[in-house]
Design a protein around this motif. Sequence first.
Motif, mmCIF file in Angstrom:
data_model
loop_
_atom_site.group_PDB
_atom_site.id
_atom_site.type_symbol
_atom_site.label_atom_id
_atom_site.label_comp_id
_atom_site.label_asym_id
_atom_site.label_seq_id
_atom_site.Cartn_x
_atom_site.Cartn_y
_atom_site.Cartn_z
ATOM 1 N N GLU A 159 72.012 97.830 53.190
ATOM 2 C CA GLU A 159 70.703 97.761 52.541
ATOM 3 C C GLU A 159 69.632 97.273 53.523
ATOM 4 N N ALA A 160 69.990 96.264 54.320
ATOM 5 C CA ALA A 160 69.027 95.731 55.291
ATOM 6 C C ALA A 160 68.653 96.770 56.333
ATOM 7 N N SER A 161 69.628 97.617 56.698
ATOM 8 C CA SER A 161 69.356 98.623 57.729
ATOM 9 C C SER A 161 68.357 99.676 57.264
ATOM 10 N N LYS A 162 68.212 99.820 55.953
ATOM 11 C CA LYS A 162 67.222 100.765 55.439
ATOM 12 C C LYS A 162 65.806 100.297 55.751
ATOM 13 N N LEU A 163 65.646 98.994 56.029
ATOM 14 C CA LEU A 163 64.340 98.431 56.327
ATOM 15 C C LEU A 163 64.122 98.224 57.821
ATOM 16 N N SER A 164 65.203 98.256 58.573
ATOM 17 C CA SER A 164 65.090 98.022 60.018
ATOM 18 C C SER A 164 64.832 99.341 60.748
ATOM 19 N N ILE A 165 64.452 99.217 62.029
ATOM 20 C CA ILE A 165 64.271 100.384 62.896
ATOM 21 C C ILE A 165 65.029 100.078 64.184
ATOM 22 N N ALA A 166 66.076 100.808 64.424
ATOM 23 C CA ALA A 166 66.944 100.506 65.564
ATOM 24 C C ALA A 166 66.246 100.819 66.885
ATOM 25 N N ASN A 167 66.495 99.940 67.857
ATOM 26 C CA ASN A 167 66.143 100.202 69.261
ATOM 27 C C ASN A 167 64.646 100.326 69.545
ATOM 28 N N GLU A 168 63.806 99.677 68.765
ATOM 29 C CA GLU A 168 62.369 99.773 69.070
ATOM 30 C C GLU A 168 62.047 99.125 70.418
ATOM 31 N N TYR A 169 62.692 98.008 70.725
ATOM 32 C CA TYR A 169 62.447 97.402 72.033
ATOM 33 C C TYR A 169 62.790 98.385 73.144
ATOM 34 N N ASP A 170 63.967 98.995 73.052
ATOM 35 C CA ASP A 170 64.406 99.926 74.093
ATOM 36 C C ASP A 170 63.466 101.124 74.201
ATOM 37 N N LYS A 171 62.982 101.607 73.067
ATOM 38 C CA LYS A 171 62.059 102.736 73.092
ATOM 39 C C LYS A 171 60.783 102.373 73.829
ATOM 40 N N MET A 172 60.295 101.151 73.606
ATOM 41 C CA MET A 172 59.043 100.755 74.254
ATOM 42 C C MET A 172 59.210 100.583 75.759
ATOM 43 N N ILE B 102 54.763 98.848 67.235
ATOM 44 C CA ILE B 102 54.935 99.942 68.192
ATOM 45 C C ILE B 102 53.813 100.970 68.049
ATOM 46 N N VAL B 103 53.274 101.109 66.855
ATOM 47 C CA VAL B 103 52.133 102.015 66.669
ATOM 48 C C VAL B 103 50.961 101.540 67.519
ATOM 49 N N GLU B 104 50.674 100.241 67.462
ATOM 50 C CA GLU B 104 49.576 99.696 68.266
ATOM 51 C C GLU B 104 49.912 99.736 69.749
#
Length: 990
Positions: free
Chosen positions: A151-164, A531-533
Amino acid sequence: MRKFHLPLLIFLFMMAAACNSDKKDDKASKNHTDEAGFNYVTYKNDPTGLRLYTLDNGLKVYLSQNEEEPKIQTLIAVRAGSTYDPADNTGLAHYLEHMVFKGTSEIGTQDWEKEKVLLKEISNLYEEHKKTSNPEEKKNIYRKIDSVSQEASKLSIANEYDKMVSSLGSEGTNAFTSSEQTVYVNKIPSNELDRWLTVESERFSELVLRLFHTELEAVYEEFNRGQDSDGRKQYQAILEGLYPNHPYGTQTTIGKSEHLKNPSMEAIHDYFNTYYVPNNMAVILSGDLDFDTTIKKVNDAFGGYKQKEVIHPSFPEAEPITAPVEKEVFGPTSESVYLAYRTKGVGSEDQKKVILIDYILANSQAGLIDLNLNQQQKVQRASSFTNFDNDYGFHMLYGMPKADQSLEEVKDLLIAEVEKIKSGAFEDWLIKAVINDLKLSQIRQYENASAVAYAHLDAFIHFQDWEENLKFLDELSTISKQELVDFANAHYKDNYVAVYKRKGEDPNITKVENPGITPIQLNRDKESDFIVEFNKTESPALQPQLIDYKEAIRESETKSGLPISYISNETNDLFNLYFIFDMGQDNDKELALASGYLDYLGTDKYSPEEVKQEFYKLGINYFISSGTDRTYVGLSGLKENLPEGMKLLNHLWENATVNEEAYGKYVKQILKSRQDGKTQKGNILFNGLMNYGKYGEDSRLRNVYTASELQKKDPAELVQKLKDLRNYKQRIFYYGKDLENAVTSLDQNYKVPTVLKEYPEAKTYTEKENGGNVYFVDYDMVQSEMLFLAKGQNFDPKNMAATSLFNTYFGSGLSSIVFQEIRESKSLAYSAYSSYQMASEVNKPNYVMAYIGTQANKMPQAVEAMMELMTNMPEAEEQFQAAKEAALKQIAAERITKTSIFWNYESLKKRGLEKDMRKEMYETIQDMSLADLKTFFNENIKGENYDVMVIGNRNEVDMNALAKLGEVQEMDIDFLFNYEKQVPAAQVQM
């Protein structure tokens, strides 16, 4: 300096440490204040050019300049490692390191207010899980953890740090933990400093333990890899013997199995809040930067962090070791012995003397172990190294036995070399030569921005004053031979720890169940507001700089007409000189055998040991090596010693004398090396199985001499082959400052015939067609490892851009599709990657390759996941754009310099190219869309018919699952390498 070191030693000392001292030499260091009011310290005669700042909150900032390429090596360091783990939560510091990549309340979430409620519930469940001893209750709680995590993973976004950080064009994104440090690593284009600081400032501001149980499973996979590493187990046994009552020996960085399976999120938060504070951290930046503007930006990013008192734990003084401590570890790999003496730690007087003793024993050329054991082939291989932490250090010697030798005999031979130090049985000139060697090594290190950053890291972690580091080598010069002898007699007694690595089944392996994790949601199509900003911000433009190879590589020749390619060394007074023969083992299989034999030969003037000593006195390294299609003979060192070095090399080349006894030992060494190589799973998979997958039975790997053929060779013919080598066509590459001096030295000391011989015709090898085969090797291991291999189209430069972008997006790196799906989402492997590998030669085929390393009981699921990805490439527009930006910025920031200019040009020519292709690649990638990449995937990856190479324990691997991939063929290791079955040593006749 070419000293051998164990893979498990994370750090070779880089300008080893000296003590903390309150006494300052005002002439050696100087305090400054810049225009913005920032205070910093500089140091006299500092080759790194360090400016050391301390922000108001205690954060240390190490800045150094290197403008060779528009990049900055970044390290964010915390003085905290496994030594400070709670005794009931070992592995905590390392697991925390993993979790710092998961984001914050700003990074990696769609709705923090909702997500944090679920994360708190997960944390409470883990506390309940930890307190419960009933196995069934634990399983029930874990199922709840898995459910709430879903359930928590539905709200998270994996690997945003790595993407940036990937979108910055960052390289080497990673982190590591050891006994007293946790360090976070990136190498970024210098124009991306602002955006990097934006991300890192947010990342370290707080800890959010999202996606916890899947990452925990990845850490457990890492634990399993450790169980499959005999070297790591042997190393840990040494530490346990040296430090029986200190965390260095009682706690491993990876942690105990029971602690990994019973974690506490609360304990991890406590650790973060205790140690991840600015006065216990450092930001280390080395590269293309401006001092004044950089410190302002670092202060803006981290200056707001709140200082907090940090008290590092102290431990009782260790009891002396008064008698030998002997241990055994078991596993499938070749046997060896480690022998270690405990010393005082960083900054002690012990450290200086132990380092000198270490290099007198082993410096890869003229040490006692080098000459008396390796050169005389009394062991298969031996060396030594040192390691120093804050509380203690150690001096370790290690050796591998010959075929007819026991580990106890190797240990005694190592101790005998230590006894020579104690009796003063070493040349007086050796101390000075060692110090000069260390200085030469330091010059090479400080050419490189990354090496400088790691040297500053060492100083920070060990509470060192950089001024003392700069004086360290000069202080070594004040130590006399008698002082070393006295020290050795006082400290090298029967106070050692010996660990024998023997072949056999390890009784201490921990078997693990597959926990059955429900794949989490990756939400790769979602983005946080952060990440949008972040993506709206722009950096100054950075354009690729291309190399005109014809201009960058100057041409000259010797009086005898040998062509010389020349690149000027604008950095220091070191040189590299290569004689290049465009023929190798494909032309003449004996070349490699002869090249290795030369290492054990003397001349009519010098014994083999004296040859090594003479080169070492000059500070010159020499080598000869024969590859598949080229043979190299080379020299490197200080340019003023080039004439003497060339004279000595020429003497050896012309006057090498046959040594029948040395050849007999050399053959035995080759045969023992083959047997040892067959025990190494990496060698079996990536060498034996992969070569068979590509070529079948007719391969270079299998084209080897049998034992009887080696024994029948006439060593005189091998020596003559080396002497005749200079009669063949050849060319020279010189990198240095004084071409005229080099040419004069060549003219005076290197004579060749007027007419040079043409090369013998080369044997060719044809890649076989792939598909429908499973090649399996039975190996005693916890994990299983597998390669998927498919032959592609022949090399085409038009596909270089798409290949680069595809690998970035799909198969390599922390933010790649493969890594996210197999490790992040499904926790099916610690390591998983895929790549489209372009051929290194014209008219040779490319290959599609994928790799998985996982528990044997997860293998069917992991294979299914990988095959689905290799058939249907997931399409994520945001991730594609980040990968595209990363590929472009890496090309824009890449600078080909120094000797790399020549070797890059050599590689291009093998591919039938004459110019730098990066401009075309950059422009092609700029215009590519996700649809273009999908077309590339469909044409080159989708639907390929794979051969699968697998290594694992037959009793653990699901052979039925493998059979679904193709016809399973269990491979004999001797057949893979084309070796004869092992014959007992007593039966081998020489």
